[in-house]
Design a protein around this motif. Structure first.
Motif, short mmCIF file in Angstrom:
data_model
loop_
_atom_site.label_atom_id
_atom_site.label_comp_id
_atom_site.label_asym_id
_atom_site.label_seq_id
_atom_site.Cartn_x
_atom_site.Cartn_y
_atom_site.Cartn_z
N LYS A 91 -1.47 1.38 9.39
CA LYS A 91 -1.61 0.18 8.55
C LYS A 91 -0.28 -0.52 8.34
N ILE A 151 -9.60 10.18 6.83
CA ILE A 151 -10.53 10.88 5.93
C ILE A 151 -11.93 10.50 6.42
N SER A 183 -8.18 -5.51 6.42
CA SER A 183 -8.10 -4.61 7.60
C SER A 183 -7.28 -5.21 8.74
N GLU A 218 -17.42 6.24 2.24
CA GLU A 218 -16.48 5.26 1.68
C GLU A 218 -17.09 4.62 0.43
N GLU A 267 -6.32 2.12 -1.81
CA GLU A 267 -5.53 0.99 -2.28
C GLU A 267 -6.17 0.40 -3.52
N GLU A 279 -1.78 7.10 8.04
CA GLU A 279 -2.40 7.86 6.96
C GLU A 279 -3.42 8.80 7.60
N LYS A 303 0.82 -1.22 0.00
CA LYS A 303 0.00 0.00 0.00
C LYS A 303 0.85 1.26 0.00
N LYS A 319 -16.47 -6.36 7.29
CA LYS A 319 -16.29 -6.97 5.97
C LYS A 319 -16.91 -8.36 5.88
N1 LIG Z 1 -7.12 7.15 5.55
C1 LIG Z 1 -8.26 6.58 5.97
N2 LIG Z 1 -9.25 7.32 6.51
C2 LIG Z 1 -10.40 6.74 6.94
N3 LIG Z 1 -10.64 5.42 6.88
C3 LIG Z 1 -9.69 4.62 6.35
C4 LIG Z 1 -8.45 5.16 5.87
N4 LIG Z 1 -7.71 4.13 5.42
C5 LIG Z 1 -8.44 3.01 5.61
N5 LIG Z 1 -9.63 3.29 6.16
C6 LIG Z 1 -10.67 2.31 6.53
O1 LIG Z 1 -10.05 1.04 6.70
C7 LIG Z 1 -10.52 0.10 5.73
C8 LIG Z 1 -9.40 -0.81 5.23
O2 LIG Z 1 -8.38 0.00 4.64
P1 LIG Z 1 -7.67 -0.37 3.27
O3 LIG Z 1 -6.55 0.60 3.09
O4 LIG Z 1 -8.67 -0.48 2.18
O5 LIG Z 1 -6.98 -1.79 3.60
P2 LIG Z 1 -7.45 -3.32 3.43
O6 LIG Z 1 -8.82 -3.32 2.83
O7 LIG Z 1 -6.41 -3.92 2.55
O8 LIG Z 1 -7.39 -3.91 4.79
C9 LIG Z 1 -11.12 0.95 4.64
O9 LIG Z 1 -12.09 0.18 3.93
C10 LIG Z 1 -11.69 2.13 5.43
O10 LIG Z 1 -12.93 1.80 6.06
#
Ligand SMILES: Nc1ncnc2c1ncn2[C@@H]1O[C@H](COP(=O)(O)OP(=O)(O)O)[C@@H](O)[C@H]1O
Ligand SMILES: [Mg+2]
Length: 306
Positions: free
Chosen positions: A144, A183, A151, A187, A270, A180, A104, A215
């Motif tokens: 992360k 935000i 997640s 979503e 991502e 990060e 990522k 999820k």
């Molecule tokens: N910068 C961010 N601000 C707010 N929520 C976030 C952010 N990054 C991730 N999230 C939340 O975390 C979840 C998982 O993050 P993601 O980067 O998609 O990783 P993965 O799905 O591979 O675990 C996202 O679907 C979102 O709900």
């Protein structure tokens, strides 16, 4: 789909399971894909690659592979490289795009270089200045591991002390960990199929974020497709998804995850090169919105092998 129209695929191996922390999800994706290809009349075998993937693939005598492995070892270019060397065509992205999308942090460097918006971030290490990082990111952040999915190892933090704790937790999964900026708007996720964006899906959860429970376990997560956007914002979201997919040189199919801020600006989180493929997963939901059944989607993904 007739048996004759799918005969061209030869013997297809659905590669699933594996050894990553997303094994359980992959078992579900693989079983669903296997059943779909069977329904479509494809000659198909399911291969759980938990042990000795090389022998398993060799012995199965397959002509093509449908990769339904999630996470490191299956989604990160390793299996893609093995199949390339063995001369077996496979679904989805190639070696380089898979490896890049699995990371990522490296993905964010590429997106930034191409002016595709992604949230501000800071790479963390044991001796990070936790207070300075929180200030830089505006006081709230997501921490992360760079190479996990589903997640896993992630947490939302609002203070320097929480940041340090979250770093320690995430670093049990990965030596590359970053924070990060949080935000806080809606979503969205956008599936890509054959060079086109499918309709976006809006995700709503009452959990702190779209975590493992939201999820895969909770029945409370809401999936909206149509997502409520139209006109310019809808087009912008779809074109950012496609631009991100192309920036990494991804192929075939995938899914791009986004957060919007309170002003409606979109940020790419991502790119997933082997998104979940259970009957209630997001890509099948988006495909359904354009009239493609789960079985048809699986056949289409096979057809996109080049
Ligand atoms: N910068 C961010 N601000 C707010 N929520 C976030 C952010 N990054 C991730 N999230 C939340 O975390 C979840 C998982 O993050 P993601 O980067 O998609 O990783 P993965 O799905 O591979 O675990 C996202 O679907 C979102 O709900
Ligand atoms: Mg995600």
């Amino acid at each position: 789909m007739t048996a004759a129209s799918v005969a061209k695929f030869g013997r297809v191996g659905v590669l699933y399971g594996g050894t990553s922390s997303e094994r359980e999800v992959s078992l579900q994706s693989g079983e669903a894909v296997y059943q779909a290809l069977l329904n479509a009349g494809v000659e198909v075998v399911a291969l759980d690659l938990q042990q000795d993937p090389i022998s398993a693939i060799q012995q199965a005598q397959i002509d093509r592979a449908f990769i339904a492995l999630h996470g490191p070892g299956g989604e990160d270019g390793a299996i893609q490289a093995l199949l390339t060397i063995m001369g077996i065509g496979y679904t989805g992205s190639g070696v380089q795009a898979s490896a890049l999308a699995m990371d990522k942090l490296k993905t964010k460097y590429v997106l930034q270089a191409l002016a595709i918006p992604t949230p501000p971030f800071a790479v963390l290490s044991a001796d990070s200045d936790w207070v300075a990082v929180m200030n830089k990111l505006g006081g709230a952040a997501m921490v992360k591991p760079a190479h996990e999915g589903s997640s896993i190892g992630m947490s939302k933090v609002h203070s320097a002390a929480e940041l340090q704790q979250a770093y320690q937790m995430a670093s049990q999964y990965d030596r590359a960990v970053f924070a990060e900026a949080l935000i806080t708007g809606a979503e969205y996720t956008v599936a890509i199929l054959g060079g086109q964006s499918l309709p976006a899906i809006k995700l709503e959860t009452d959990n702190a974020f779209y975590d493992y429970d939201a999820k895969y376990i909770s029945n409370e997560t809401r999936y909206l497709c149509p997502c409520g956007l139209s006109g310019e914002p809808a087009e912008r979201l779809q074109s950012l998804a496609l631009a991100s997919f192309q920036a990494l040189d991804c192929r075939g199919w995938g899914r791009v995850d986004f957060m919007a801020d309170s002003d409606g600006n979109f940020f790419v989180l991502e790119v997933n090169t082997v998104p979940g493929m259970t009957s209630h997963s997001l890509v099948p939901m988006a495909a359904k919105a354009v009239g493609l059944s789960f079985d048809e989607l699986c056949v289409k993904i096979l057809e996109l092998i080049d």
